[in-house]
Design a protein around this motif. Structure first.
Motif: not given
Length: 388
Positions: A172-178
């Motif tokens: 999961x991505x920082x900053x988008x949460x994708x």
């Protein structure tokens, strides 16, 4: 002027935009901070107790450069259980001082001057700087809101040149949460394999996935031998201050990283390693409880942001939302500065995560529902006063 002695690449580095707003907020009263990405939970007591106990038993000396073998064995077992990917704990696992150090030495182990590294933005602020400090050239690709902030294989293909050496991915991505699912990762893997590109896969938020279990790039066919899996204990086990991470990957790469590690760090802190061992052995329930709480907070914040007119997609993981503030007509910096000054709510402007983050802000929901409720009320009042 002492600055004349500084290396050019260091002089040109910008300070962290995240810390800028955190430092401003720390000097103000009555601030609700949604800024720094840090769990509000205290490290589980059994982990703290294991660390205490290790000190009482006299474990205060260096460990092996690569870390306690017992911990590396536990990491290997954990990754096999969680992702069905196996690593030799003696040759293919390295314990580091946080995941950030693992990313840094992975890049230094891989890059020759001028090698290009594809960076998917919006992203953690350190990626491009770490590439530059390692002598490489960051090549950015923008994951857009129209595709739920997920990069496509076509975008990666278009960014590849004869100098491309590696790619940094975070899911999961920082900053988008994708969160990239197994099919999306497999499509990306095909491009990487076709061009013989090494992947540095930052999976520090893997356990914090809310709608489906996160997949690892390393478990995709053909990728284990070209992936450096980076993770750690900071986020999922609420151990940010312990500074403990790890890297798992091909033997030759991990051994090269270990050489850099032994000359610069020696080994990760011994007491922290004992705590991490306890976290892996007996910490799953704590992770599950924290994940349940984060899921509730995520749903609350996303609903509140959309209701106040800040369009926000539902992130699949991590503990961030990345709402659009374009309806206000402000830049990300202006929005964050005015929100802090007028309503005492600290957020991070999206542009610090790359140019494609302009028009957005990052809000961390790793704080109590009570604090989140207050922050949403203040933000709603702010937006009502400023929206166009």
């Amino acid at each position: 002027m002492s600055s004349q002695y500084l290396a050019k690449q260091v002089q040109d580095l910008k300070p962290s935009g995240i810390r800028k707003f955190f430092d401003l907020a720390s000097k103000m009263e009555n601030v609700v901070s949604l800024g720094v990405g840090e769990p509000d939970f205290v490290t589980p007591w059994n982990v703290i107790e294991a660390s205490y106990h290790s000190l009482e038993q006299g474990y205060t000396a260096y460990t092996a450069n690569a870390g306690l073998l017992e911990l590396r064995e536990a990491i290997s077992e954990y990754l096999e259980d969680y992702f069905s990917v196996s690593y030799d704990p003696e040759e293919q696992v390295l314990v580091t001082v946080g995941a950030s150090q693992a990313i840094d030495i992975a890049l230094r182990a891989l890059l020759n001057p001028g090698d290009e590294v594809i960076i998917v933005e919006p992203c953690f602020v350190a990626y491009s700087s770490a590439v530059i400090l390692a002598g490489g050239v960051p090549v950015t690709v923008s994951a857009t809101s129209e595709n739920a902030f997920k990069v496509t294989p076509e975008q990666i293909e278009a960014a590849v040149t004869e100098r491309t050496k590696a790619i940094v991915l975070c899911s999961p991505n920082n900053p988008t949460g994708a969160v990239l699912n197994a099919k999306e990762l497999a499509d990306i893997a095909e491009v990487l394999c076709n061009h013989d590109i090494i992947a540095i896969s930052d999976e520090i938020y893997a356990e914090l996935s809310y709608d489906e279990k996160a997949s690892s790039l390393a478990e995709i066919d053909g990728m284990k031998e070209r992936t450096i899996l980076i993770s750690g204990f900071s986020k999922s086990f609420a151990m940010t201050g312990w500074r403990l991470g790890y890297a798992a990957g091909p033997t030759d790469i991990i051994q090269a990283m270990t050489k850099i590690h032994q000359y610069t760090i020696m080994c990760a802190p011994t007491m922290a390693q004992h705590g991490a061992l306890e976290a892996l052995r007996n910490g799953r329930d704590s992770v599950d409880n924290m994940t349940t709480s984060y899921r509730q907070r995520r749903n609350f914040v996303v609903k509140a942001l959309n209701e106040m007119g800040l369009s926000c997609h539902l992130p699949g993981g991590a503990f961030y939302v990345f709402p659009s503030i374009k309806a206000t007509g402000m830049s990300s910096e202006e929005f964050a500065e005015k929100l802090l000054a007028e309503e005492r709510v600290a957020v991070v402007p999206g542009n610090v995560f790359g140019e494609s983050g302009e028009g957005y802000i990052r809000c961390s929901y790793a704080t109590s529902i009570k604090q989140l409720d207050e922050a949403m009320k203040r933000m709603s009042r702010f937006v009502e006063n400023h929206i166009k």
